[in-house]
Scaffold this motif. Structure first.
Motif, PDB file in Angstrom:
ATOM      1  N   TYR A   1     -21.432 -33.500  -6.726  1.00 21.12           N
ATOM      2  CA  TYR A   1     -20.090 -33.350  -5.884  1.00 21.12           C
ATOM      3  C   TYR A   1     -20.573 -32.267  -5.175  1.00 21.12           C
ATOM      4  CZ  TYR A   1     -15.590 -32.784  -4.393  1.00 21.12           C
ATOM      5  OH  TYR A   1     -14.411 -32.698  -3.560  1.00 21.12           O
ATOM      6  N   ARG A   2     -20.381 -32.382  -3.576  1.00 14.66           N
ATOM      7  CA  ARG A   2     -20.722 -31.476  -2.590  1.00 14.66           C
ATOM      8  C   ARG A   2     -19.085 -30.778  -2.165  1.00 14.66           C
ATOM      9  NH1 ARG A   2     -24.267 -30.859   2.970  1.00 14.66           N
ATOM     10  NH2 ARG A   2     -23.946 -28.758   2.966  1.00 14.66           N
ATOM     11  N   LEU A   3     -18.947 -29.667  -2.335  1.00 15.17           N
ATOM     12  CA  LEU A   3     -17.797 -28.917  -1.842  1.00 15.17           C
ATOM     13  C   LEU A   3     -18.096 -28.129  -0.562  1.00 15.17           C
ATOM     14  CD1 LEU A   3     -14.851 -27.965  -2.395  1.00 15.17           C
ATOM     15  CD2 LEU A   3     -15.828 -26.094  -3.726  1.00 15.17           C
ATOM     16  N   VAL A   4     -17.534 -28.404   0.606  1.00 17.31           N
ATOM     17  CA  VAL A   4     -17.724 -27.599   1.793  1.00 17.31           C
ATOM     18  C   VAL A   4     -16.468 -26.719   1.969  1.00 17.31           C
ATOM     19  CG1 VAL A   4     -17.933 -28.026   4.315  1.00 17.31           C
ATOM     20  CG2 VAL A   4     -18.862 -29.729   2.683  1.00 17.31           C
ATOM     21  N   ILE A   5     -16.944 -25.441   2.282  1.00 18.47           N
ATOM     22  CA  ILE A   5     -16.196 -24.158   2.155  1.00 18.47           C
ATOM     23  C   ILE A   5     -16.461 -23.649   3.683  1.00 18.47           C
ATOM     24  CG2 ILE A   5     -15.673 -21.902   1.388  1.00 18.47           C
ATOM     25  CD1 ILE A   5     -16.706 -22.931  -1.273  1.00 18.47           C
ATOM     26  N   ASP A   6     -15.400 -23.504   4.293  1.00 15.85           N
ATOM     27  CA  ASP A   6     -15.255 -22.877   5.812  1.00 15.85           C
ATOM     28  C   ASP A   6     -14.064 -21.996   6.046  1.00 15.85           C
ATOM     29  OD1 ASP A   6     -13.460 -24.649   6.525  1.00 15.85           O
ATOM     30  OD2 ASP A   6     -14.686 -25.854   7.647  1.00 15.85           O
ATOM     31  N   SER A   7     -13.739 -21.534   7.281  1.00 17.95           N
ATOM     32  CA  SER A   7     -12.634 -20.655   7.405  1.00 17.95           C
ATOM     33  C   SER A   7     -11.391 -21.300   7.213  1.00 17.95           C
ATOM     34  CB  SER A   7     -12.849 -20.039   8.771  1.00 17.95           C
ATOM     35  OG  SER A   7     -12.887 -21.139   9.915  1.00 17.95           O
ATOM     36  N   ASN A   8     -11.436 -22.663   7.307  1.00 17.22           N
ATOM     37  CA  ASN A   8     -10.068 -23.569   6.890  1.00 17.22           C
ATOM     38  C   ASN A   8      -9.674 -23.744   5.568  1.00 17.22           C
ATOM     39  OD1 ASN A   8      -9.442 -23.438   9.706  1.00 17.22           O
ATOM     40  ND2 ASN A   8     -11.228 -25.288   9.858  1.00 17.22           N
ATOM     41  N   SER A   9     -10.456 -23.367   4.802  1.00 14.56           N
ATOM     42  CA  SER A   9     -10.601 -23.633   3.309  1.00 14.56           C
ATOM     43  C   SER A   9      -9.070 -22.898   2.837  1.00 14.56           C
ATOM     44  CB  SER A   9     -11.892 -23.140   2.374  1.00 14.56           C
ATOM     45  OG  SER A   9     -12.837 -24.048   2.771  1.00 14.56           O
TER      46      SER A   9
ATOM     47  N   LYS B   1     -11.934 -19.215  -0.550  1.00 17.13           N
ATOM     48  CA  LYS B   1     -11.974 -17.829   0.305  1.00 17.13           C
ATOM     49  C   LYS B   1     -12.625 -16.863  -0.306  1.00 17.13           C
ATOM     50  CE  LYS B   1      -7.330 -19.007   2.318  1.00 17.13           C
ATOM     51  NZ  LYS B   1      -5.925 -18.298   2.554  1.00 17.13           N
ATOM     52  N   TYR B   2     -12.389 -16.515  -1.584  1.00 16.49           N
ATOM     53  CA  TYR B   2     -13.502 -15.299  -1.920  1.00 16.49           C
ATOM     54  C   TYR B   2     -15.005 -15.747  -1.919  1.00 16.49           C
ATOM     55  CZ  TYR B   2      -9.747 -12.972  -4.390  1.00 16.49           C
ATOM     56  OH  TYR B   2      -8.318 -12.225  -4.749  1.00 16.49           O
ATOM     57  N   VAL B   3     -15.379 -17.052  -2.301  1.00 20.25           N
ATOM     58  CA  VAL B   3     -16.484 -17.474  -1.941  1.00 20.25           C
ATOM     59  C   VAL B   3     -17.137 -17.240  -0.509  1.00 20.25           C
ATOM     60  CG1 VAL B   3     -18.310 -19.442  -2.089  1.00 20.25           C
ATOM     61  CG2 VAL B   3     -16.701 -18.747  -4.171  1.00 20.25           C
ATOM     62  N   PHE B   4     -16.060 -17.742   0.390  1.00 17.66           N
ATOM     63  CA  PHE B   4     -16.367 -17.711   1.547  1.00 17.66           C
ATOM     64  C   PHE B   4     -16.794 -16.295   2.329  1.00 17.66           C
ATOM     65  CE2 PHE B   4     -14.622 -16.986   5.967  1.00 17.66           C
ATOM     66  CZ  PHE B   4     -15.229 -17.923   6.816  1.00 17.66           C
ATOM     67  N   GLU B   5     -15.762 -15.275   1.913  1.00 17.63           N
ATOM     68  CA  GLU B   5     -16.128 -14.123   2.375  1.00 17.63           C
ATOM     69  C   GLU B   5     -17.384 -13.304   1.791  1.00 17.63           C
ATOM     70  OE1 GLU B   5     -12.211 -12.110   1.402  1.00 17.63           O
ATOM     71  OE2 GLU B   5     -11.214 -13.391   2.859  1.00 17.63           O
ATOM     72  N   ASP B   6     -17.392 -13.529   0.666  1.00 16.28           N
ATOM     73  CA  ASP B   6     -18.656 -12.817  -0.231  1.00 16.28           C
ATOM     74  C   ASP B   6     -20.144 -13.388   0.228  1.00 16.28           C
ATOM     75  OD1 ASP B   6     -16.824 -11.163  -1.509  1.00 16.28           O
ATOM     76  OD2 ASP B   6     -17.312 -11.851  -3.502  1.00 16.28           O
ATOM     77  N   THR B   7     -20.048 -14.664   0.513  1.00 18.96           N
ATOM     78  CA  THR B   7     -21.338 -15.304   0.938  1.00 18.96           C
ATOM     79  C   THR B   7     -21.592 -14.902   2.369  1.00 18.96           C
ATOM     80  OG1 THR B   7     -20.138 -17.400   1.566  1.00 18.96           O
ATOM     81  CG2 THR B   7     -21.372 -17.102  -0.527  1.00 18.96           C
TER      82      THR B   7
END
Length: 167
Positions: free
Chosen positions: A11-19, A25-31
């Motif tokens: 299962y692929r989860l896509v994370i971007d600024s609209n998540s 959001k934590y994963v987005f900012e830290d990565t």
């Protein structure tokens, strides 16, 4: 496929600024922050690149940034304790156990955090595949050779794929 087929799902989860999920959001900012730190190793001082795709085209060693940025997500993935709670089975139970994951950078831009986009692919354990009913995989955690199975059903859906099959 027959009832003795073994499959693994991804299962692929896509994370971007609209998540919208807090975890995302934590994963987005830290990565993104980790990418900013690590990309300097691969970027040229003479001809710097702003985006990951440009950097990758210039320096193939920049592919290591997938792994390096992924380190920032490791603690968050560990918090999930082997269950991704975004996929429900046919009964409405949150159900997607995973045993491994892989993070990849879809793209990012050092000058614009809003363009940061990553994918995290979660890999399930091996299941016994028993068939398909109404666009649902009929599965069992029991992978022993038997004719009796405790089952569950997962809907076929976007970003869910069979990534391994053994007949």
């Amino acid at each position: 496929m027959n009832y003795k087929s073994k499959i693994q799902l991804a299962y692929r989860l896509v994370i971007d600024s609209n998540s919208t999920f807090v975890w995302d959001k934590y994963v987005f900012e830290d990565t993104f922050q980790e990418y900013l730190l690590q990309h300097q190793q691969f970027n040229s001082k003479e001809n710097p690149k702003e985006t990951f795709r440009e950097l990758l085209a210039e320096n193939e060693k920049a592919s290591k940034l997938h792994y390096l940025a992924g380190i920032a997500a490791a603690n968050y993935v560990q918090q999930l304790k082997g269950n991704l709670y975004r996929i429900t089975d046919a009964l409405g139970n949150n159900y997607f156990p995973f045993i491994n994951y892989r993070l990849d950078i879809i793209n990012t831009d050092i000058s614009d955090m809003g363009k940061h986009k990553i994918g995290i692919t979660f890999y399930s354990p091996i299941f016994t595949y028993l068939g398909t009913i109404n666009n649902h995989y009929l599965l069992s955690k029991n992978t022993d050779d038997t004719t009796e199975f405790e089952t569950f059903m997962l809907a076929m859906q976007t970003h869910l794929s069979v990534c391994f099959l053994k007949e």
